[in-house]
Design a protein around this motif. Structure first.
Motif, PDB file in Angstrom:
ATOM      1  N   ASN A 173      37.288  44.911  37.133  1.00 61.53           N
ATOM      2  CA  ASN A 173      37.603  46.235  37.333  1.00 61.53           C
ATOM      3  C   ASN A 173      37.519  47.049  36.065  1.00 61.53           C
ATOM      4  O   ASN A 173      37.769  47.991  35.925  1.00 61.53           O
ATOM      5  CB  ASN A 173      38.878  46.727  38.139  1.00 61.53           C
TER       6      ASN A 173
ATOM      7  N   GLN B 193      36.320  36.933  37.751  1.00 59.71           N
ATOM      8  CA  GLN B 193      36.826  37.176  38.927  1.00 59.71           C
ATOM      9  C   GLN B 193      38.214  37.182  38.674  1.00 59.71           C
ATOM     10  O   GLN B 193      38.840  36.670  37.801  1.00 59.71           O
ATOM     11  CB  GLN B 193      36.337  36.606  40.092  1.00 59.71           C
TER      12      GLN B 193
ATOM     13  N   SER C 208      39.875  39.520  43.852  1.00 64.38           N
ATOM     14  CA  SER C 208      38.695  39.252  44.300  1.00 64.38           C
ATOM     15  C   SER C 208      38.481  38.320  45.513  1.00 64.38           C
ATOM     16  O   SER C 208      37.520  38.342  46.335  1.00 64.38           O
ATOM     17  CB  SER C 208      37.419  38.662  43.146  1.00 64.38           C
TER      18      SER C 208
ATOM     19  N   TRP D  59      40.754  50.103  44.148  1.00 64.81           N
ATOM     20  CA  TRP D  59      40.026  48.988  44.014  1.00 64.81           C
ATOM     21  C   TRP D  59      39.736  48.170  45.118  1.00 64.81           C
ATOM     22  O   TRP D  59      40.816  47.507  45.544  1.00 64.81           O
ATOM     23  CB  TRP D  59      40.457  48.191  42.580  1.00 64.81           C
TER      24      TRP D  59
ATOM     25  N   THR E 176      36.004  41.161  46.835  1.00 66.58           N
ATOM     26  CA  THR E 176      34.715  41.483  46.685  1.00 66.58           C
ATOM     27  C   THR E 176      33.869  40.212  46.453  1.00 66.58           C
ATOM     28  O   THR E 176      32.468  40.627  46.438  1.00 66.58           O
ATOM     29  CB  THR E 176      34.644  42.309  45.064  1.00 66.58           C
ATOM     30  N   CYS E 177      34.505  39.034  46.417  1.00 68.13           N
ATOM     31  CA  CYS E 177      33.740  37.897  46.348  1.00 68.13           C
ATOM     32  C   CYS E 177      33.711  37.235  47.655  1.00 68.13           C
ATOM     33  O   CYS E 177      33.250  35.960  47.764  1.00 68.13           O
ATOM     34  CB  CYS E 177      34.322  36.749  45.296  1.00 68.13           C
TER      35      CYS E 177
ATOM     36  N   TYR F 159      31.366  40.270  50.057  1.00 70.55           N
ATOM     37  CA  TYR F 159      30.208  40.707  49.407  1.00 70.55           C
ATOM     38  C   TYR F 159      29.593  39.552  48.441  1.00 70.55           C
ATOM     39  O   TYR F 159      30.532  38.701  48.234  1.00 70.55           O
ATOM     40  CB  TYR F 159      30.193  41.806  48.418  1.00 70.55           C
TER      41      TYR F 159
ATOM     42  N   HIS G  70      31.337  48.270  43.012  1.00 70.32           N
ATOM     43  CA  HIS G  70      32.604  48.213  43.268  1.00 70.32           C
ATOM     44  C   HIS G  70      33.589  49.323  42.567  1.00 70.32           C
ATOM     45  O   HIS G  70      34.263  49.889  43.386  1.00 70.32           O
ATOM     46  CB  HIS G  70      33.172  46.884  42.958  1.00 70.32           C
TER      47      HIS G  70
ATOM     48  N   LYS H 249      32.953  52.462  44.500  1.00 68.88           N
ATOM     49  CA  LYS H 249      33.753  52.580  45.591  1.00 68.88           C
ATOM     50  C   LYS H 249      35.172  52.794  45.419  1.00 68.88           C
ATOM     51  O   LYS H 249      35.762  53.675  46.083  1.00 68.88           O
ATOM     52  CB  LYS H 249      33.563  51.181  46.403  1.00 68.88           C
TER      53      LYS H 249
END
Length: 334
Positions: A132, A139, A143, A294, A298-299, A302, A314, A317
């Protein structure tokens, strides 16, 4: 430091750190004998791999593949070498690195670990605020939050006080340090890429707000196959009242020494006046984090980001989520 391009290159940095550790600890013993007082050494963010720029002054960060190539296991052969110096000199050592873990394949973390004088790893922290920051492909536990099993906010009790670690961009988020303080942390260790005036102000605020010492070890020059580049330097130590008690300059490789008064810190945390921990009105703030900003996982939800452009999606978003919150509160202006 040397900006490692293979895992074998990490040994170059460890050899250099050996020289630094021997120098400072042996000088302390020679000067003070049985009264030698060095108990804790803190190295910068990404110290073992030597930063996030593998190819000199080309303005490029490590790719996902390059990051994985210089990631280590914790514990592993490299941490064992650091632990040997903890045993030899009877000191705690905090060191930054890139880390990989077979439980979470195809990703790596921007991590730090602490070894104790018995050579044991007593704390491992993985940077919460990593992708972020829009500049790295490491990561965060966030995540993979729904499958992450470890404590993302570790605090360890030692003979020299209760220690906790945050890395670089973590400085920008007061929530992390408040969580640590409420778990009893007394000394914040901050392996970092470099300081600036506004970040020093933030570090002082983290120390004041949480009545804790703040020790930031910052990256100086590093070399690689592409030539010399470097971090911003300016390591700094701050006491629990926000006073800067040690500081290095912005250039060259330097060491800062600091004394920590735990008795005074603990007395301050026990007083009724201006106790910024005991006086928190917790119930007022409970709902502040109910809605996400946030995105998590995300892993998981996605594909693992392979480029910074993947990360920026991200980020878009997160900004969208923030705007929604502002509009809901009737305080957003286009």
């Amino acid at each position: 430091m040397y900006a490692a391009e293979t895992r074998a290159d990490i040994r170059k940095n460890i050899n250099h750190f050996y020289d630094m550790i021997d120098f400072v600890c042996n000088r302390d013993k020679t000067t003070f004998g049985e009264q030698a007082s060095i108990k804790l050494l803190v190295f910068p963010e990404m110290a073992l791999c030597g930063g996030n720029y593998p190819l000199g002054l080309k303005g490029r960060r490590r790719s996902l593949k390059e990051g994985l190539e210089v990631s280590i296991e914790i514990p592993g052969p490299e941490t064992d070498l650091i632990a040997q110096k903890s045993i030899e000199h009877g000191v705690y050592i905090c060191c930054g690195c890139f880390e990989k873990d077979s439980k979470y394949p195809n990703i790596h973390f921007n991590s730090a670990f602490i070894t104790n004088p018995q050579g044991k790893i007593i704390l491992k922290y993985r940077k919460i605020n990593s992708t972020n920051n829009m500049f790295e492909l490491c990561q965060s536990p966030h995540s993979i939050l729904d499958i992450y099993k470890e404590d993302p906010l570790p605090v360890v009790s030692t003979k020299i006080g209760k220690l906790a670690v945050g890395i670089c961009y973590d400085l920008e988020f007061p929530e992390l340090w408040r969580a640590y303080a409420l778990k009893g942390a007394e000394i914040f260790l901050h392996p970092n890429g470099g300081m600036s005036d506004y970040r020093i102000a933030q570090a002082r605020a983290r120390a004041i707000d949480n009545m804790a010492y703040f020790l930031s070890a910052n990256m100086g020059p590093f070399t690689n196959s592409g030539g010399m580049t470097g971090g911003m330097g300016k390591s700094i130590a701050i006491d629990f009242m926000g006073n800067v008690i040690a500081e290095t300059s912005e250039s060259g490789e330097q060491m800062a020494y600091v004394s920590i008064n735990l008795r005074a810190l603990r007395a301050a945390r026990s007083q009724r006046w201006f106790n910024r921990l005991a006086h928190i009105t917790t119930e007022i703030y409970k709902g502040m984090y109910d809605e996400p900003l946030w995105p998590k996982n995300t892993c998981i939800d996605y594909p693992v980001p392979e480029t910074l452009a993947d990360v920026w999606k991200h980020g878009d978003k997160a900004v969208e989520n923030l705007k929604k919150r502002f509009k809901k509160a009737h305080c957003y202006v286009e």
